[in-house]
Each structure stands twice: as C-alpha cells, then as structure tokens.
Design an enzyme around this catalytic site. Structure first.
Site, short mmCIF file in Angstrom:
data_model
loop_
_atom_site.label_atom_id
_atom_site.label_comp_id
_atom_site.label_asym_id
_atom_site.label_seq_id
_atom_site.Cartn_x
_atom_site.Cartn_y
_atom_site.Cartn_z
N ALA A 148 0.90 -1.10 -0.04
CA ALA A 148 0.00 0.16 0.00
C ALA A 148 0.92 1.29 -0.04
O ALA A 148 1.74 1.40 0.56
CB ALA A 148 -0.78 0.06 1.19
N SER A 164 -2.53 2.16 4.05
CA SER A 164 -2.37 0.68 4.43
C SER A 164 -3.37 0.56 5.52
O SER A 164 -3.39 1.46 6.36
CB SER A 164 -0.95 0.55 4.76
N HIS A 171 -2.55 -1.37 7.80
CA HIS A 171 -1.70 -1.70 8.95
C HIS A 171 -1.69 -0.39 9.76
O HIS A 171 -1.53 -0.50 11.03
CB HIS A 171 -0.44 -2.06 8.50
N ASP A 189 -0.20 -9.51 9.90
CA ASP A 189 0.40 -10.30 9.18
C ASP A 189 0.75 -11.53 10.10
O ASP A 189 1.53 -11.14 11.03
CB ASP A 189 1.47 -9.99 8.32
N GLU A 245 -3.30 -12.43 -0.30
CA GLU A 245 -2.54 -12.51 0.76
C GLU A 245 -2.95 -13.30 2.07
O GLU A 245 -3.75 -12.85 2.72
CB GLU A 245 -2.39 -11.16 1.45
N TRP A 281 -1.77 -14.28 4.55
CA TRP A 281 -1.22 -14.10 5.92
C TRP A 281 -1.87 -12.93 6.40
O TRP A 281 -1.60 -12.52 7.68
CB TRP A 281 0.30 -13.83 5.74
N HIS A 282 -2.43 -12.04 5.77
CA HIS A 282 -3.29 -10.88 6.29
C HIS A 282 -4.66 -10.80 6.75
O HIS A 282 -5.35 -11.45 6.01
CB HIS A 282 -3.08 -9.84 5.00
ZN LIG Z 1 -0.43 -7.01 5.82
#
Ligand SMILES: [Zn+2]
Length: 267
Positions: free
Chosen positions: A174, A179, A181, A188, A234, A236-237
């Site tokens: 991002a 993002s 995050h 993650d 993704e 893992w996210h």
């Molecule tokens: Zn992520």
C-alpha cells in the site's frame, strides 16, 4: 350483420385499451430509477451509476455498490481522508489516513508476536485469544507485522517501488496512508517455521480458514476479489472486524469493502 359490427367495435376498443396500458407501463419503466430501490443508493452518484451500468455487465445492485466503493475510478483517485479511529473503519486504495493518524488504545502485543508489535487493544486481545487456542490444538500462529506508522509504510512502499516499479509494487504494497496496517486492526501472520509467503501451504493456514472468524478476524485479501480490494491474494493478512461481522463476511464470501458499503457506509 349489425351485431358483427358492434362486436368489431368492442374488440377494437379492447385492443386500444390494452395497447394504451402497455404503453403507459413502458413510459413508467423508463421514468423509474432502478438504482433507487437499494437503501445504500446515493442520489449524488446517479450519473455515475448510469455510466457504469452502460459500460459494464453488472446488476443494478452491484452497480450501486461498486460505484459507492469508487470502483468506477482508478485506484488512488477520488480518494477520501478518514479522520477518526473506529473498530470498523475502512482503509483501502480510496480511503486513507493522514501522517498524524494514530489508532486508539494502541498496545504492545504481549505474546505470539515478534518484537515491538503494536495493535489496538480490542484487536490484540482477540488475537491473543486466537493464538492461544490455536496453540492448544498444536498450531503456531505468530504476528510478524501489525501496526505500521506512516513513515514506516512510506519507506516500505518506496523500497518496493524502486525494486519492482510502481505498477508491480501497487499490487502487493500500500502507498503510505492507504495501508490497513495504519489502523492497528490488521495483522500479518506466519507459523514461525515457514516464510509468510508460503503461509497458504501450512496447517496453520487451514486452521485460520476454519477458525479465524470465531475470534473476529477475516482474510482481508482473498484470491477471487482482487478487482475489489486491489491487492493480490494475501493468505497471511487478517483484519479484525469483531465476531458478528466476521461470521457474516465468511458465510457470504464477502470482502470488507462489500460488507462496509452494503451495511455500514453513512457517507
Ligand atoms: Zn498485511
């Protein structure tokens, strides 16, 4: 003979009346606004709905939702600043926070994480609960990236863009401010042993697929929704949205965008 003429006249009258009725219905149909019936309809987007409907092959409902999502504009255009923290805030390629934004109740992740990971407290507690129960069943879930500051994301994105070019970098990283995050609500994960890039092939991923929603987490960037999220798959996210909404999102196979614009959007 007279009788037949009368019958004929009656028939003509009936046909004319019927024709008038059909015509009236058609005129009415052309005058109604088919987008209006959805409660997430926005009058200010009407021209955009019409244009998007003509240029694409979506139902009226999808047209309204997708235009509200801003998908008729390229990513990172017609963007909107989000000022307040909210457990259900949406940060994506159209909705950003500025460089001073800080999530509420930011706390250090006390367990099941690499060093110096921070999350919103509600999200953190849900994650610890998730990881503890996974461990009881023999699965290792570890947070490897959580809250990120604007400056951190800025560096990260610029490095990727330098390495792979802007177009490629945009598919997996991002731009600063955009993002998820930043919200302190995204995590993650890996399973300690395997690189996060291969998380999809681990038993921990399978466990997450079956159980993450029970703790309020959703897989945020699924493989079949790239056109909506703008991000490649993704595994893992994960994003915290609370148990109730996570369950609906999982059952209906939605993205957070789809849920947000159907049920939460007030703008
Ligand atoms: Zn992520």
């Amino acid at each position: 003979m007279k009788k037949e003429i009368i019958y004929l006249i009656i028939l003509v009258i009936f046909i004319s009346l019927f024709g008038l009725l059909v015509l009236k219905k058609q005129v009415k149909k052309e005058n109604t606004n088919p987008y209006q019936e959805f409660n997430f309809y926005k009058e200010s987007n009407l021209e955009r709905y019409k244009k998007y409907y003509l240029n694409n092959n979506y139902s009226y409902k999808d047209v309204v939702l997708r235009v509200n999502m801003n998908l008729d504009n390229s990513f990172y255009t017609n963007t909107k600043e989000i000022n307040n923290f909210d457990l259900l805030m949406l940060v994506n390629k159209y909705n950003y926070v500025n460089n001073n934004f800080k999530p509420t109740d930011l706390v250090k992740v006390s367990k099941f994480a690499v060093n110096n990971m921070y999350l919103n407290k509600t999200c953190m507690e849900a994650f610890i609960n998730l990881a503890s129960n996974a461990l009881k069943e023999g699965y290792n879930i570890r947070a490897i990236s959580t809250y990120r500051t604007y400056d951190y994301q800025n560096n990260l994105y610029n490095n990727y863009a330098k390495k792979d070019g802007v177009d490629k970098a945009d598919t997996y990283s991002a731009r600063p401010g955009f993002s998820e995050h930043h919200t302190g609500l995204a995590i993650d994960v890996d399973n300690i042993k395997t690189n996060f890039n291969n998380f999809e092939n681990t038993n921990e991923f399978k466990w997450m697929q079956e159980n993450a929603y029970k703790y309020g987490f959703i897989l945020r960037y699924p493989s079949d929704k790239v056109d909506i999220t703008g991000y490649m798959y993704e595994p893992w996210h994960y994003r915290y949205v609370g148990r109730e909404i996570a369950k609906i999102i999982k059952e209906k196979n939605l993205t957070f965008e789809e849920y947000y614009y159907e049920y939460l959007d007030k703008g």
